[in-house]
Motif scaffolding. Structure first.
Motif, PDB file in Angstrom:
ATOM      1  N   VAL A   1      33.694  19.847   8.944  1.00  0.00           N
ATOM      2  CA  VAL A   1      33.477  21.078   9.724  1.00  0.00           C
ATOM      3  C   VAL A   1      34.801  21.546  10.320  1.00  0.00           C
ATOM      4  CG1 VAL A   1      32.395  22.038  11.792  1.00  0.00           C
ATOM      5  CG2 VAL A   1      31.057  20.604  10.243  1.00  0.00           C
ATOM      6  N   LYS A   2      35.563  20.629  10.910  1.00  0.00           N
ATOM      7  CA  LYS A   2      36.866  20.961  11.498  1.00  0.00           C
ATOM      8  C   LYS A   2      37.828  21.478  10.433  1.00  0.00           C
ATOM      9  CE  LYS A   2      36.666  17.633  15.320  1.00  0.00           C
ATOM     10  NZ  LYS A   2      37.222  16.375  15.864  1.00  0.00           N
ATOM     11  N   LEU A   3      37.793  20.850   9.263  1.00  0.00           N
ATOM     12  CA  LEU A   3      38.683  21.236   8.173  1.00  0.00           C
ATOM     13  C   LEU A   3      38.366  22.645   7.668  1.00  0.00           C
ATOM     14  CD1 LEU A   3      41.020  19.981   6.528  1.00  0.00           C
ATOM     15  CD2 LEU A   3      39.334  19.187   4.882  1.00  0.00           C
TER      16      LEU A   3
ATOM     17  N   ILE B   1      38.370  22.542  -1.562  1.00  0.00           N
ATOM     18  CA  ILE B   1      37.989  21.468  -0.640  1.00  0.00           C
ATOM     19  C   ILE B   1      36.880  20.612  -1.238  1.00  0.00           C
ATOM     20  CG2 ILE B   1      36.299  22.924   0.589  1.00  0.00           C
ATOM     21  CD1 ILE B   1      37.060  21.400   3.152  1.00  0.00           C
ATOM     22  N   LYS B   2      36.960  19.298  -0.967  1.00  0.00           N
ATOM     23  CA  LYS B   2      35.934  18.355  -1.439  1.00  0.00           C
ATOM     24  C   LYS B   2      34.799  18.335  -0.423  1.00  0.00           C
ATOM     25  CE  LYS B   2      39.113  15.209  -1.403  1.00  0.00           C
ATOM     26  NZ  LYS B   2      39.874  13.945  -1.489  1.00  0.00           N
TER      27      LYS B   2
ATOM     28  N   LEU C   1      31.583  28.308  -5.113  1.00  0.00           N
ATOM     29  CA  LEU C   1      30.997  27.008  -4.779  1.00  0.00           C
ATOM     30  C   LEU C   1      30.519  26.339  -6.066  1.00  0.00           C
ATOM     31  CD1 LEU C   1      30.313  25.234  -2.304  1.00  0.00           C
ATOM     32  CD2 LEU C   1      28.079  26.365  -2.213  1.00  0.00           C
ATOM     33  N   ILE C   2      31.051  25.151  -6.309  1.00  0.00           N
ATOM     34  CA  ILE C   2      30.664  24.387  -7.505  1.00  0.00           C
ATOM     35  C   ILE C   2      29.828  23.184  -7.068  1.00  0.00           C
ATOM     36  CG2 ILE C   2      31.478  23.121  -9.527  1.00  0.00           C
ATOM     37  CD1 ILE C   2      34.087  24.731  -9.377  1.00  0.00           C
ATOM     38  N   ILE C   3      28.618  23.085  -7.624  1.00  0.00           N
ATOM     39  CA  ILE C   3      27.701  21.999  -7.269  1.00  0.00           C
ATOM     40  C   ILE C   3      27.690  20.954  -8.381  1.00  0.00           C
ATOM     41  CG2 ILE C   3      25.344  21.419  -6.545  1.00  0.00           C
ATOM     42  CD1 ILE C   3      26.697  23.465  -4.745  1.00  0.00           C
ATOM     43  N   CYS C   4      27.916  19.688  -8.012  1.00  0.00           N
ATOM     44  CA  CYS C   4      27.877  18.596  -8.987  1.00  0.00           C
ATOM     45  C   CYS C   4      27.077  17.417  -8.420  1.00  0.00           C
ATOM     46  CB  CYS C   4      29.290  18.183  -9.389  1.00  0.00           C
ATOM     47  SG  CYS C   4      30.316  17.669  -8.010  1.00  0.00           S
TER      48      CYS C   4
ATOM     49  N   HIS D   1      39.013  28.744  -0.322  1.00  0.00           N
ATOM     50  CA  HIS D   1      38.500  29.630  -1.368  1.00  0.00           C
ATOM     51  C   HIS D   1      37.431  28.983  -2.241  1.00  0.00           C
ATOM     52  CE1 HIS D   1      42.617  30.929  -0.341  1.00  0.00           C
ATOM     53  NE2 HIS D   1      42.125  32.164  -0.487  1.00  0.00           N
ATOM     54  N   ILE D   2      37.631  27.707  -2.545  1.00  0.00           N
ATOM     55  CA  ILE D   2      36.723  27.005  -3.474  1.00  0.00           C
ATOM     56  C   ILE D   2      36.172  25.741  -2.806  1.00  0.00           C
ATOM     57  CG2 ILE D   2      36.490  25.927  -5.749  1.00  0.00           C
ATOM     58  CD1 ILE D   2      38.993  27.521  -6.617  1.00  0.00           C
TER      59      ILE D   2
END
Length: 282
Positions: free
Chosen positions: A204-206, A191-192, A165-168, A213-214
Protein backbone atom coordinates in the motif's frame (compact mmCIF):
# COMPACT_ATOMS: atom_id res chain seq x y z
CA UNK A 1 -39.04 -129.71 20.06
CA UNK A 2 -35.78 -129.24 21.86
CA UNK A 3 -33.66 -130.51 19.00
CA UNK A 4 -32.00 -133.15 21.17
CA UNK A 5 -31.74 -136.73 19.92
CA UNK A 6 -32.31 -139.31 22.63
CA UNK A 7 -29.73 -141.99 22.45
CA UNK A 8 -30.52 -145.47 23.76
CA UNK A 9 -26.86 -146.11 24.19
CA UNK A 10 -24.73 -145.24 27.14
CA UNK A 11 -24.89 -141.88 28.87
CA UNK A 12 -21.45 -140.90 27.70
CA UNK A 13 -22.20 -141.17 24.06
CA UNK A 14 -25.44 -139.28 24.55
CA UNK A 15 -23.57 -136.44 26.17
CA UNK A 16 -21.16 -136.30 23.27
CA UNK A 17 -24.04 -135.98 20.84
CA UNK A 18 -25.47 -133.18 22.89
CA UNK A 19 -22.11 -131.48 22.91
CA UNK A 20 -21.81 -131.81 19.14
CA UNK A 21 -25.33 -130.49 18.70
CA UNK A 22 -24.57 -127.56 21.00
CA UNK A 23 -21.42 -126.70 19.12
CA UNK A 24 -23.09 -126.85 15.74
CA UNK A 25 -25.29 -123.75 16.25
CA UNK A 26 -22.25 -121.84 17.48
CA UNK A 27 -20.41 -122.67 14.30
CA UNK A 28 -23.47 -121.59 12.28
CA UNK A 29 -23.69 -118.29 14.10
CA UNK A 30 -20.02 -117.74 13.51
CA UNK A 31 -20.44 -118.36 9.82
CA UNK A 32 -23.32 -115.94 9.76
CA UNK A 33 -21.42 -113.20 11.58
CA UNK A 34 -18.42 -113.32 9.27
CA UNK A 35 -20.29 -111.88 6.27
CA UNK A 36 -21.88 -109.31 8.53
CA UNK A 37 -18.46 -108.27 9.81
CA UNK A 38 -17.17 -108.10 6.25
CA UNK A 39 -20.22 -106.08 5.25
CA UNK A 40 -19.67 -103.69 8.13
CA UNK A 41 -15.96 -103.45 7.34
CA UNK A 42 -16.81 -102.75 3.69
CA UNK A 43 -19.31 -100.09 4.71
CA UNK A 44 -16.72 -98.50 6.99
CA UNK A 45 -14.17 -98.54 4.16
CA UNK A 46 -16.68 -96.96 1.76
CA UNK A 47 -17.62 -94.35 4.33
CA UNK A 48 -13.96 -93.64 5.04
CA UNK A 49 -13.29 -93.23 1.32
CA UNK A 50 -16.31 -90.96 0.93
CA UNK A 51 -15.22 -88.94 3.92
CA UNK A 52 -11.72 -88.69 2.51
CA UNK A 53 -13.07 -87.64 -0.87
CA UNK A 54 -15.34 -85.09 0.78
CA UNK A 55 -12.42 -83.72 2.77
CA UNK A 56 -10.38 -83.47 -0.42
CA UNK A 57 -13.28 -81.75 -2.15
CA UNK A 58 -13.69 -79.40 0.79
CA UNK A 59 -9.99 -78.60 0.60
CA UNK A 60 -10.13 -77.99 -3.14
CA UNK A 61 -13.35 -75.95 -3.29
CA UNK A 62 -12.19 -73.00 -1.16
CA UNK A 63 -9.13 -72.64 -3.39
CA UNK A 64 -11.38 -72.46 -6.46
CA UNK A 65 -13.62 -69.96 -4.72
CA UNK A 66 -10.65 -67.81 -3.79
CA UNK A 67 -9.41 -67.73 -7.35
CA UNK A 68 -12.91 -66.93 -8.60
CA UNK A 69 -13.27 -64.22 -5.99
CA UNK A 70 -9.93 -62.78 -6.99
CA UNK A 71 -10.95 -62.76 -10.64
CA UNK A 72 -14.31 -61.19 -9.86
CA UNK A 73 -12.66 -58.68 -7.52
CA UNK A 74 -10.32 -57.31 -10.18
CA UNK A 75 -12.92 -55.50 -12.27
CA UNK A 76 -14.64 -54.28 -9.11
CA UNK A 77 -11.59 -52.37 -7.95
CA UNK A 78 -12.16 -48.64 -7.84
CA UNK A 79 -10.56 -46.89 -10.73
CA UNK A 80 -8.36 -43.96 -9.93
CA UNK A 81 -10.20 -40.73 -10.54
CA UNK A 82 -8.73 -38.58 -13.25
CA UNK A 83 -7.21 -35.37 -12.00
CA UNK A 84 -6.99 -32.09 -13.88
CA UNK A 85 -3.36 -32.96 -14.61
CA UNK A 86 -4.36 -36.28 -16.23
CA UNK A 87 -7.01 -34.61 -18.37
CA UNK A 88 -4.80 -31.72 -19.48
CA UNK A 89 -1.83 -34.02 -20.15
CA UNK A 90 -3.84 -35.85 -22.80
CA UNK A 91 -5.36 -32.73 -24.31
CA UNK A 92 -3.69 -30.51 -26.86
CA UNK A 93 -2.93 -26.91 -25.86
CA UNK A 94 -5.81 -24.75 -26.96
CA UNK A 95 -5.73 -20.95 -26.76
CA UNK A 96 -8.39 -19.32 -24.63
CA UNK A 97 -11.07 -17.14 -26.17
CA UNK A 98 -13.75 -14.73 -24.86
CA UNK A 99 -16.35 -17.53 -24.93
CA UNK A 100 -14.25 -19.53 -22.44
CA UNK A 101 -14.23 -16.69 -19.93
CA UNK A 102 -17.93 -16.02 -20.42
CA UNK A 103 -18.71 -19.70 -19.85
CA UNK A 104 -16.64 -19.70 -16.66
CA UNK A 105 -18.46 -16.63 -15.34
CA UNK A 106 -21.88 -18.11 -16.12
CA UNK A 107 -21.09 -21.44 -14.43
CA UNK A 108 -19.57 -19.78 -11.37
CA UNK A 109 -22.47 -17.40 -10.70
CA UNK A 110 -25.28 -19.79 -11.76
CA UNK A 111 -26.11 -20.71 -8.15
CA UNK A 112 -25.12 -17.38 -6.63
CA UNK A 113 -27.23 -14.95 -8.64
CA UNK A 114 -30.67 -14.81 -10.15
CA UNK A 115 -31.22 -15.14 -13.90
CA UNK A 116 -31.64 -11.36 -14.26
CA UNK A 117 -28.44 -10.67 -12.31
CA UNK A 118 -26.56 -13.18 -14.46
CA UNK A 119 -27.64 -11.29 -17.56
CA UNK A 120 -25.97 -8.18 -16.12
CA UNK A 121 -22.67 -10.08 -15.87
CA UNK A 122 -22.53 -10.93 -19.56
CA UNK A 123 -19.65 -9.24 -21.31
CA UNK A 124 -20.08 -7.71 -24.74
CA UNK A 125 -17.68 -8.62 -27.54
CA UNK A 126 -16.48 -5.01 -27.51
CA UNK A 127 -15.10 -5.56 -23.99
CA UNK A 128 -12.46 -8.01 -25.22
CA UNK A 129 -9.05 -7.58 -26.75
CA UNK A 130 -7.81 -10.11 -29.29
CA UNK A 131 -6.64 -13.32 -27.62
CA UNK A 132 -3.19 -14.85 -27.72
CA UNK A 133 -2.91 -17.60 -30.34
CA UNK A 134 0.00 -19.23 -28.46
CA UNK A 135 2.60 -17.67 -30.76
CA UNK A 136 3.23 -14.48 -28.74
CA UNK A 137 5.47 -13.63 -25.84
CA UNK A 138 3.88 -11.33 -23.27
CA UNK A 139 5.69 -8.29 -24.72
CA UNK A 140 4.73 -9.02 -28.34
CA UNK A 141 1.13 -9.67 -27.28
CA UNK A 142 0.87 -6.39 -25.34
CA UNK A 143 2.41 -4.47 -28.24
CA UNK A 144 -0.33 -5.86 -30.45
CA UNK A 145 -3.27 -5.08 -28.12
CA UNK A 146 -1.88 -1.80 -26.72
CA UNK A 147 -0.41 -0.01 -29.75
CA UNK A 148 -0.62 3.42 -28.08
CA UNK A 149 1.09 2.36 -24.88
CA UNK A 150 3.87 4.95 -25.00
CA UNK A 151 1.37 7.80 -25.10
CA UNK A 152 -0.86 6.25 -22.41
CA UNK A 153 1.94 5.78 -19.91
CA UNK A 154 2.97 9.43 -20.23
CA UNK A 155 -0.58 10.58 -19.57
CA UNK A 156 -0.94 8.44 -16.44
CA UNK A 157 -0.13 10.47 -13.32
CA UNK A 158 -2.49 9.04 -10.63
CA UNK A 159 -0.88 7.40 -7.59
CA UNK A 160 -2.28 4.18 -6.15
CA UNK A 161 -3.57 3.04 -9.52
CA UNK A 162 -2.35 1.27 -12.65
CA UNK A 163 -3.19 1.42 -16.36
CA UNK A 164 -2.45 -2.25 -17.07
CA UNK A 165 -3.16 -5.12 -14.68
CA UNK A 166 -1.92 -8.63 -15.41
CA UNK A 167 -3.46 -11.48 -13.39
CA UNK A 168 -1.54 -14.74 -12.96
CA UNK A 169 -1.58 -17.77 -10.66
CA UNK A 170 1.53 -17.52 -8.47
CA UNK A 171 4.38 -15.39 -7.16
CA UNK A 172 6.94 -17.20 -9.34
CA UNK A 173 4.86 -16.60 -12.44
CA UNK A 174 4.55 -12.92 -11.48
CA UNK A 175 8.32 -12.51 -11.35
CA UNK A 176 8.71 -14.35 -14.66
CA UNK A 177 6.18 -12.11 -16.40
CA UNK A 178 7.74 -8.89 -15.08
CA UNK A 179 11.10 -9.99 -16.52
CA UNK A 180 9.45 -10.64 -19.89
CA UNK A 181 7.85 -7.17 -19.90
CA UNK A 182 11.16 -5.38 -20.51
CA UNK A 183 10.71 -5.15 -24.28
CA UNK A 184 7.22 -3.66 -23.89
CA UNK A 185 7.09 -1.40 -20.85
CA UNK A 186 9.82 1.07 -21.84
CA UNK A 187 10.07 3.67 -19.05
CA UNK A 188 6.90 2.50 -17.35
CA UNK A 189 7.08 1.28 -13.76
CA UNK A 190 5.86 -2.25 -12.95
CA UNK A 191 5.04 -3.57 -9.47
CA UNK A 192 4.76 -7.11 -8.06
CA UNK A 193 1.43 -7.76 -6.37
CA UNK A 194 1.53 -11.08 -4.52
CA UNK A 195 1.44 -12.23 -0.91
CA UNK A 196 4.68 -14.18 -0.68
CA UNK A 197 7.17 -12.42 1.65
CA UNK A 198 5.44 -9.05 1.13
CA UNK A 199 2.97 -7.54 3.59
CA UNK A 200 -0.14 -5.75 2.36
CA UNK A 201 0.80 -2.57 4.27
CA UNK A 202 4.19 -2.43 2.53
CA UNK A 203 2.58 -2.67 -0.88
CA UNK A 204 0.00 0.00 0.00
CA UNK A 205 2.82 2.41 0.92
CA UNK A 206 4.70 1.53 -2.26
CA UNK A 207 1.65 2.21 -4.46
CA UNK A 208 0.96 5.54 -2.74
CA UNK A 209 4.60 6.63 -2.93
CA UNK A 210 4.81 7.14 -6.69
CA UNK A 211 3.14 6.57 -10.07
CA UNK A 212 2.86 2.91 -11.12
CA UNK A 213 1.84 1.94 -14.64
CA UNK A 214 1.73 -1.86 -14.61
CA UNK A 215 0.64 -4.21 -11.86
CA UNK A 216 1.36 -7.95 -12.08
CA UNK A 217 0.13 -10.35 -9.44
CA UNK A 218 -2.32 -12.86 -8.01
CA UNK A 219 -6.06 -12.18 -7.60
CA UNK A 220 -5.96 -12.81 -3.85
CA UNK A 221 -3.44 -10.06 -3.10
CA UNK A 222 -4.97 -7.63 -5.61
CA UNK A 223 -8.39 -8.04 -3.94
CA UNK A 224 -6.78 -7.44 -0.54
CA UNK A 225 -5.16 -4.22 -1.80
CA UNK A 226 -8.49 -2.99 -3.21
CA UNK A 227 -10.20 -3.68 0.12
CA UNK A 228 -7.45 -1.78 1.98
CA UNK A 229 -7.90 1.07 -0.53
CA UNK A 230 -4.25 0.76 -1.44
CA UNK A 231 -5.07 0.01 -5.09
CA UNK A 232 -7.68 1.85 -7.15
CA UNK A 233 -9.13 0.65 -10.47
CA UNK A 234 -10.19 4.16 -11.58
CA UNK A 235 -7.31 4.51 -14.09
CA UNK A 236 -7.38 0.88 -15.25
CA UNK A 237 -7.64 0.46 -19.03
CA UNK A 238 -6.41 -3.09 -19.69
CA UNK A 239 -6.92 -6.31 -17.73
CA UNK A 240 -4.86 -9.21 -19.09
CA UNK A 241 -5.41 -12.76 -17.80
CA UNK A 242 -2.52 -15.21 -17.99
CA UNK A 243 -5.03 -17.73 -19.27
CA UNK A 244 -3.00 -20.21 -21.35
CA UNK A 245 0.00 -20.72 -19.10
CA UNK A 246 0.20 -24.01 -17.18
CA UNK A 247 2.15 -24.82 -14.02
CA UNK A 248 4.13 -28.01 -13.26
CA UNK A 249 0.87 -29.89 -12.71
CA UNK A 250 -0.40 -28.63 -16.09
CA UNK A 251 -3.04 -26.46 -14.41
CA UNK A 252 -4.11 -23.13 -15.86
CA UNK A 253 -4.92 -20.30 -13.49
CA UNK A 254 -8.65 -21.06 -13.79
CA UNK A 255 -8.01 -24.72 -12.84
CA UNK A 256 -6.74 -23.70 -9.39
CA UNK A 257 -9.77 -23.24 -7.08
CA UNK A 258 -8.43 -20.40 -4.91
CA UNK A 259 -7.16 -18.48 -7.93
CA UNK A 260 -10.48 -18.91 -9.76
CA UNK A 261 -12.47 -17.68 -6.73
CA UNK A 262 -10.17 -14.65 -6.42
CA UNK A 263 -10.50 -13.88 -10.12
CA UNK A 264 -14.32 -14.02 -9.98
CA UNK A 265 -14.29 -11.70 -6.97
CA UNK A 266 -12.06 -9.24 -8.81
CA UNK A 267 -14.27 -9.28 -11.92
CA UNK A 268 -17.37 -8.84 -9.76
CA UNK A 269 -15.90 -5.78 -8.02
CA UNK A 270 -16.77 -3.53 -10.98
CA UNK A 271 -14.96 -4.83 -14.04
CA UNK A 272 -17.89 -6.93 -15.27
CA UNK A 273 -20.35 -4.05 -15.10
CA UNK A 274 -18.09 -1.63 -16.95
CA UNK A 275 -16.78 -1.83 -20.51
CA UNK A 276 -14.21 0.87 -19.85
CA UNK A 277 -11.74 -1.95 -19.08
CA UNK A 278 -10.64 -4.10 -22.01
CA UNK A 279 -10.01 -7.76 -21.16
CA UNK A 280 -7.37 -9.86 -22.91
CA UNK A 281 -6.60 -13.58 -22.61
CA UNK A 282 -2.88 -14.19 -22.95
Amino acid sequence: MSGKTVSFFSDGSEAEEETEQQTQPTEKTNTRTKPEKRKRATEKTVKAKKKKNNEQKECILPEKKETEDEKSAKPKRKRKKKTITDVLATSKPKPGCPADLQKLITEYFSDKRSVIEQEELKLQDSCFLSSNDLTHSVSSYLKQVCPKWSKMQKQHTAKGSVVLLIICSSALRTIELIKQLTAFKGEAKAIKLFAKHIKVEEQVKLLQKGVTHIGVGTPGRINALIEKEGLSLCALKYLVLDWNWRDQKLRRMVDIPEVKVGLMKLLESGILTSCKVKIGLF
